[in-house]
Design an enzyme around this catalytic site. Sequence first.
Site, mmCIF file in Angstrom:
data_model
loop_
_atom_site.group_PDB
_atom_site.id
_atom_site.type_symbol
_atom_site.label_atom_id
_atom_site.label_comp_id
_atom_site.label_asym_id
_atom_site.label_seq_id
_atom_site.Cartn_x
_atom_site.Cartn_y
_atom_site.Cartn_z
ATOM 1 N N PRO A 18 0.741 -1.252 0.023
ATOM 2 C CA PRO A 18 0.088 0.109 0.204
ATOM 3 C C PRO A 18 0.827 1.470 0.090
ATOM 4 O O PRO A 18 1.839 1.378 0.760
ATOM 5 C CB PRO A 18 -0.920 -0.333 1.473
ATOM 6 C CG PRO A 18 -0.141 -1.082 2.309
ATOM 7 C CD PRO A 18 0.652 -2.266 1.051
ATOM 8 N N ASN A 19 0.432 2.160 -0.846
ATOM 9 C CA ASN A 19 0.935 3.793 -0.778
ATOM 10 C C ASN A 19 2.206 3.847 -1.747
ATOM 11 O O ASN A 19 2.789 4.829 -1.918
ATOM 12 C CB ASN A 19 1.030 4.124 0.718
ATOM 13 C CG ASN A 19 -0.311 4.218 1.460
ATOM 14 O OD1 ASN A 19 -1.093 4.780 0.846
ATOM 15 N ND2 ASN A 19 -0.367 3.685 2.506
ATOM 16 N N ARG A 77 4.552 11.460 -0.891
ATOM 17 C CA ARG A 77 5.200 10.922 0.287
ATOM 18 C C ARG A 77 6.173 11.434 0.892
ATOM 19 O O ARG A 77 6.695 12.192 0.015
ATOM 20 C CB ARG A 77 5.252 9.277 0.269
ATOM 21 C CG ARG A 77 3.856 8.530 0.233
ATOM 22 C CD ARG A 77 3.981 7.138 0.312
ATOM 23 N NE ARG A 77 4.199 6.807 1.721
ATOM 24 C CZ ARG A 77 4.341 5.559 2.154
ATOM 25 N NH1 ARG A 77 4.244 4.547 0.973
ATOM 26 N NH2 ARG A 77 4.700 5.163 3.343
ATOM 27 N N TYR A 104 11.684 8.787 0.599
ATOM 28 C CA TYR A 104 11.589 8.176 -0.557
ATOM 29 C C TYR A 104 12.172 9.042 -1.606
ATOM 30 O O TYR A 104 12.285 8.789 -2.848
ATOM 31 C CB TYR A 104 9.935 7.970 -0.739
ATOM 32 C CG TYR A 104 9.333 7.216 0.358
ATOM 33 C CD1 TYR A 104 9.957 5.791 0.626
ATOM 34 C CD2 TYR A 104 8.394 7.703 1.241
ATOM 35 C CE1 TYR A 104 9.317 5.313 1.464
ATOM 36 C CE2 TYR A 104 7.925 6.942 2.171
ATOM 37 C CZ TYR A 104 8.494 5.714 2.547
ATOM 38 O OH TYR A 104 7.782 4.810 3.721
ATOM 39 N N ASN A 119 7.872 -5.718 -1.376
ATOM 40 C CA ASN A 119 7.903 -4.615 -0.453
ATOM 41 C C ASN A 119 6.489 -4.584 0.136
ATOM 42 O O ASN A 119 5.558 -4.045 -0.642
ATOM 43 C CB ASN A 119 8.509 -3.260 -1.298
ATOM 44 C CG ASN A 119 8.349 -2.207 -0.249
ATOM 45 O OD1 ASN A 119 7.852 -2.343 0.858
ATOM 46 N ND2 ASN A 119 8.889 -1.037 -0.591
ATOM 47 N N ALA A 164 3.392 -0.971 4.608
ATOM 48 C CA ALA A 164 3.088 -0.862 6.121
ATOM 49 C C ALA A 164 2.601 -2.141 6.517
ATOM 50 O O ALA A 164 2.808 -2.451 7.992
ATOM 51 C CB ALA A 164 2.036 0.271 6.306
ATOM 52 N N GLU A 217 12.547 -9.510 0.989
ATOM 53 C CA GLU A 217 11.943 -8.286 1.356
ATOM 54 C C GLU A 217 12.614 -7.106 1.184
ATOM 55 O O GLU A 217 13.962 -7.222 1.384
ATOM 56 C CB GLU A 217 11.735 -8.673 2.876
ATOM 57 C CG GLU A 217 11.087 -7.414 3.524
ATOM 58 C CD GLU A 217 11.006 -7.432 5.007
ATOM 59 O OE1 GLU A 217 11.626 -8.485 5.765
ATOM 60 O OE2 GLU A 217 10.639 -6.571 5.776
ATOM 61 N N HIS A 235 12.839 -2.827 1.085
ATOM 62 C CA HIS A 235 12.054 -1.364 1.471
ATOM 63 C C HIS A 235 13.063 -0.532 0.908
ATOM 64 O O HIS A 235 14.527 -0.305 0.834
ATOM 65 C CB HIS A 235 12.184 -1.315 3.092
ATOM 66 C CG HIS A 235 11.532 -2.245 3.592
ATOM 67 N ND1 HIS A 235 10.062 -2.177 3.620
ATOM 68 C CD2 HIS A 235 11.737 -3.400 4.284
ATOM 69 C CE1 HIS A 235 9.655 -3.243 4.291
ATOM 70 N NE2 HIS A 235 10.840 -4.112 4.808
ATOM 71 N N ARG A 290 13.617 4.639 11.517
ATOM 72 C CA ARG A 290 12.367 5.481 11.405
ATOM 73 C C ARG A 290 11.717 5.316 12.835
ATOM 74 O O ARG A 290 12.073 4.705 13.650
ATOM 75 C CB ARG A 290 11.585 5.302 10.236
ATOM 76 C CG ARG A 290 12.377 5.614 8.730
ATOM 77 C CD ARG A 290 11.433 5.235 7.810
ATOM 78 N NE ARG A 290 10.201 5.952 7.643
ATOM 79 C CZ ARG A 290 9.230 5.951 6.706
ATOM 80 N NH1 ARG A 290 9.673 5.053 5.661
ATOM 81 N NH2 ARG A 290 8.249 6.473 6.665
#
Length: 144
Positions: free
Chosen positions: A9-10, A17, A22, A73, A76, A97, A99, A106
């Site tokens: 998502p997103n 963002r 990013y 990825n 969230a 995985e 990111h 963070r």
Amino acid sequence: MKILVLNGPNLNRLDLREKSYYGDVTYSDISNAITSHASKLGLEVDIRQSNDEAELIFWLHEAADQKLPVIFNPAAFTHYSYAIRDAVVMLKAPSIEVHLSNPLSREEFRHTSVISGVVNGTIAGFGVNSYLLALQAMSDLVTD
Ligand code: DQA
């Protein structure tokens, strides 16, 4: 061999963002970079994005059924989706995985990944290069 590249998502709205995490990269920049790097490595990629947990799980089931490697990825969902974790456990081929940002630098809630323990490895914090490094690692895993 085809590699499924799944995005949660997103990630389709990176333009809106936090630039501090990013940068200026857009989803379409990421897709284009993955496609071009994959072709240099002689890999076929199928790149998808969804904001819907159920759709991501459906795609993971498809990957399990077809024994496809997955670069993922989960965005969230990384931090709390046991349903996605359970679907990743069912995969038959390697999974990585990725990111864009480094979640460990963070907010505290991002320090937990429920996915990291059930994939072959995690690459985080290198922006779009996280995906390209994952393609390289996946190429080695599937040709070993
Ligand atoms: C992300 C990190 C997650 O914590 C966040 O929720 C995202 C993007 C990344 O690629 O850096 O949406 O997965």
